[in-house]
Structure formats: C-alpha cells, structure tokens
Scaffold this motif. Sequence first.
Motif, PDB file in Angstrom:
ATOM      1  N   LEU A 155       0.890  -1.144   0.000  1.00  0.00           N
ATOM      2  CA  LEU A 155       0.000   0.000   0.000  1.00  0.00           C
ATOM      3  C   LEU A 155       0.933   1.199   0.000  1.00  0.00           C
ATOM      4  O   LEU A 155       1.822   1.290   0.850  1.00  0.00           O
ATOM      5  N   ALA A 156       0.784   2.079  -0.973  1.00  0.00           N
ATOM      6  CA  ALA A 156       1.702   3.201  -1.114  1.00  0.00           C
ATOM      7  C   ALA A 156       0.916   4.487  -1.310  1.00  0.00           C
ATOM      8  O   ALA A 156      -0.036   4.534  -2.097  1.00  0.00           O
ATOM      9  N   GLU A 157       1.328   5.533  -0.586  1.00  0.00           N
ATOM     10  CA  GLU A 157       0.668   6.829  -0.707  1.00  0.00           C
ATOM     11  C   GLU A 157       1.719   7.928  -0.785  1.00  0.00           C
ATOM     12  O   GLU A 157       2.708   7.922  -0.064  1.00  0.00           O
ATOM     13  N   GLY A 158       1.479   8.869  -1.675  1.00  0.00           N
ATOM     14  CA  GLY A 158       2.371  10.015  -1.835  1.00  0.00           C
ATOM     15  C   GLY A 158       1.829  10.930  -2.903  1.00  0.00           C
ATOM     16  O   GLY A 158       0.791  10.657  -3.506  1.00  0.00           O
ATOM     17  N   ASP A 159       2.554  12.017  -3.166  1.00  0.00           N
ATOM     18  CA  ASP A 159       2.087  12.888  -4.240  1.00  0.00           C
ATOM     19  C   ASP A 159       2.264  12.152  -5.568  1.00  0.00           C
ATOM     20  O   ASP A 159       2.990  11.162  -5.657  1.00  0.00           O
ATOM     21  N   ALA A 160       1.569  12.602  -6.588  1.00  0.00           N
ATOM     22  CA  ALA A 160       1.498  11.870  -7.854  1.00  0.00           C
ATOM     23  C   ALA A 160       2.876  11.593  -8.451  1.00  0.00           C
ATOM     24  O   ALA A 160       3.147  10.481  -8.909  1.00  0.00           O
ATOM     25  N   ALA A 161       3.757  12.587  -8.467  1.00  0.00           N
ATOM     26  CA  ALA A 161       5.083  12.401  -9.064  1.00  0.00           C
ATOM     27  C   ALA A 161       5.907  11.397  -8.272  1.00  0.00           C
ATOM     28  O   ALA A 161       6.578  10.525  -8.850  1.00  0.00           O
ATOM     29  N   ALA A 162       5.877  11.495  -6.946  1.00  0.00           N
ATOM     30  CA  ALA A 162       6.635  10.565  -6.105  1.00  0.00           C
ATOM     31  C   ALA A 162       6.093   9.151  -6.245  1.00  0.00           C
ATOM     32  O   ALA A 162       6.861   8.185  -6.307  1.00  0.00           O
ATOM     33  N   LEU A 163       4.785   9.009  -6.312  1.00  0.00           N
ATOM     34  CA  LEU A 163       4.186   7.684  -6.443  1.00  0.00           C
ATOM     35  C   LEU A 163       4.549   7.065  -7.791  1.00  0.00           C
ATOM     36  O   LEU A 163       4.840   5.870  -7.878  1.00  0.00           O
ATOM     37  N   GLU A 164       4.566   7.869  -8.843  1.00  0.00           N
ATOM     38  CA  GLU A 164       4.954   7.365 -10.162  1.00  0.00           C
ATOM     39  C   GLU A 164       6.408   6.882 -10.140  1.00  0.00           C
ATOM     40  O   GLU A 164       6.732   5.826 -10.683  1.00  0.00           O
ATOM     41  N   ALA A 165       7.289   7.636  -9.485  1.00  0.00           N
ATOM     42  CA  ALA A 165       8.692   7.225  -9.364  1.00  0.00           C
ATOM     43  C   ALA A 165       8.809   5.950  -8.530  1.00  0.00           C
ATOM     44  O   ALA A 165       9.617   5.061  -8.833  1.00  0.00           O
ATOM     45  N   GLN A 173      -3.605  -0.521  -8.311  1.00  0.00           N
ATOM     46  CA  GLN A 173      -5.005  -0.097  -8.360  1.00  0.00           C
ATOM     47  C   GLN A 173      -5.227   0.976  -7.308  1.00  0.00           C
ATOM     48  O   GLN A 173      -4.622   0.926  -6.233  1.00  0.00           O
ATOM     49  N   PRO A 174      -6.098   1.922  -7.598  1.00  0.00           N
ATOM     50  CA  PRO A 174      -6.408   2.947  -6.592  1.00  0.00           C
ATOM     51  C   PRO A 174      -6.924   2.299  -5.312  1.00  0.00           C
ATOM     52  O   PRO A 174      -7.598   1.273  -5.346  1.00  0.00           O
ATOM     53  N   ALA A 175      -6.568   2.892  -4.185  1.00  0.00           N
ATOM     54  CA  ALA A 175      -7.003   2.376  -2.886  1.00  0.00           C
ATOM     55  C   ALA A 175      -7.532   3.535  -2.057  1.00  0.00           C
ATOM     56  O   ALA A 175      -7.176   4.686  -2.287  1.00  0.00           O
ATOM     57  N   ASP A 176      -8.375   3.209  -1.099  1.00  0.00           N
ATOM     58  CA  ASP A 176      -8.903   4.246  -0.204  1.00  0.00           C
ATOM     59  C   ASP A 176      -8.784   3.802   1.252  1.00  0.00           C
ATOM     60  O   ASP A 176      -9.619   4.087   2.078  1.00  0.00           O
ATOM     61  N   ASP A 177      -7.685   3.097   1.547  1.00  0.00           N
ATOM     62  CA  ASP A 177      -7.414   2.661   2.917  1.00  0.00           C
ATOM     63  C   ASP A 177      -7.093   3.871   3.791  1.00  0.00           C
ATOM     64  O   ASP A 177      -6.878   4.970   3.300  1.00  0.00           O
ATOM     65  N   ARG A 178      -7.016   3.620   5.088  1.00  0.00           N
ATOM     66  CA  ARG A 178      -6.619   4.685   6.009  1.00  0.00           C
ATOM     67  C   ARG A 178      -5.147   5.013   5.792  1.00  0.00           C
ATOM     68  O   ARG A 178      -4.333   4.132   5.531  1.00  0.00           O
ATOM     69  N   ALA A 179      -4.819   6.270   5.920  1.00  0.00           N
ATOM     70  CA  ALA A 179      -3.433   6.702   5.792  1.00  0.00           C
ATOM     71  C   ALA A 179      -2.593   6.105   6.922  1.00  0.00           C
ATOM     72  O   ALA A 179      -3.092   5.869   8.017  1.00  0.00           O
ATOM     73  N   VAL A 180      -1.328   5.854   6.639  1.00  0.00           N
ATOM     74  CA  VAL A 180      -0.401   5.344   7.641  1.00  0.00           C
ATOM     75  C   VAL A 180       0.818   6.253   7.692  1.00  0.00           C
ATOM     76  O   VAL A 180       1.082   7.008   6.763  1.00  0.00           O
ATOM     77  N   ARG A 181       1.549   6.162   8.780  1.00  0.00           N
ATOM     78  CA  ARG A 181       2.778   6.940   8.925  1.00  0.00           C
ATOM     79  C   ARG A 181       3.965   6.066   8.563  1.00  0.00           C
ATOM     80  O   ARG A 181       3.993   4.890   8.875  1.00  0.00           O
ATOM     81  N   GLY A 182       4.939   6.666   7.922  1.00  0.00           N
ATOM     82  CA  GLY A 182       6.153   5.933   7.570  1.00  0.00           C
ATOM     83  C   GLY A 182       5.891   4.860   6.538  1.00  0.00           C
ATOM     84  O   GLY A 182       4.840   4.831   5.888  1.00  0.00           O
ATOM     85  N   PHE A 183       6.852   3.986   6.346  1.00  0.00           N
ATOM     86  CA  PHE A 183       6.713   2.859   5.444  1.00  0.00           C
ATOM     87  C   PHE A 183       7.273   1.655   6.179  1.00  0.00           C
ATOM     88  O   PHE A 183       8.438   1.664   6.595  1.00  0.00           O
ATOM     89  N   THR A 184       6.457   0.622   6.364  1.00  0.00           N
ATOM     90  CA  THR A 184       6.848  -0.512   7.195  1.00  0.00           C
ATOM     91  C   THR A 184       6.749  -1.833   6.450  1.00  0.00           C
ATOM     92  O   THR A 184       5.997  -1.953   5.464  1.00  0.00           O
ATOM     93  N   LYS A 185       7.482  -2.802   6.949  1.00  0.00           N
ATOM     94  CA  LYS A 185       7.331  -4.179   6.479  1.00  0.00           C
ATOM     95  C   LYS A 185       6.356  -4.856   7.426  1.00  0.00           C
ATOM     96  O   LYS A 185       6.528  -4.806   8.641  1.00  0.00           O
ATOM     97  N   ARG A 186       5.326  -5.464   6.882  1.00  0.00           N
ATOM     98  CA  ARG A 186       4.338  -6.184   7.685  1.00  0.00           C
ATOM     99  C   ARG A 186       4.602  -7.669   7.619  1.00  0.00           C
ATOM    100  O   ARG A 186       5.293  -8.161   6.725  1.00  0.00           O
ATOM    101  N   LEU A 187       4.013  -8.383   8.569  1.00  0.00           N
ATOM    102  CA  LEU A 187       4.124  -9.832   8.577  1.00  0.00           C
ATOM    103  C   LEU A 187       3.483 -10.410   7.322  1.00  0.00           C
ATOM    104  O   LEU A 187       2.529  -9.836   6.778  1.00  0.00           O
TER     105      LEU A 187
END
Length: 92
Positions: A46-56, A76-90
């Motif tokens: 799940l990735a969120e950022g401004d359009a240019a950063a997300l494309e990169a 695919q577009p997503a509408d999950d809750r925003a998260v802080r940072g970027f983590t590895k999940r189980l």
Amino acid sequence: MGVMQRVVVSGRVRQVGYRDWITRQAYRLGITGWIRARSDTSVEMLAEGDAAALEAFLAASRQGPMLARVEDVVAQPADDRAVRGFTKRLPL
C-alpha cells in the motif's frame, strides 16, 4: 494527503532483498504505506504520496534490486486509512 495505490508485484521478489530495498525507496521518495509477502510468492504494498513521487516509486518497484526479477506490477487505486512511515508487515 496524496494518491494511494494498492500494488501487487510478482516474479522473483521473495528472499532477494526486495522488501528491504523497496522500503528504502519509499523513504527516499517520501512514500508512506507498507509492504508484505503474500502466500503466492508475490508481495503486496500500500503506497501513498504525491502523484510524481508515487509514479517514481512504481517505476522503482518494476525494477527492484539486483537479484530480483520483476515479472508484473499491478497497481489499483485504494482508499485505505493513511499510515505513517513505510513498514514491512508480517506475511499474509
């Protein structure tokens, strides 16, 4: 709040450092979200950022680290809750 995408990456992306590598790319680009291994040998993000950063970020996810062999990236577009940072999940 930026653009949010749910991404599934398949190919040789497990046990080659892909998750660590993509986490570094996310921090470098200012992307928030998470990554986890799936039971079918792919990884999901799940990735969120401004359009240019997300494309990169998506371009980087198609490349991967040296030992990876990315075969397919489905975003695919997503509408999950925003998260802080970027983590590895189980794994899923």
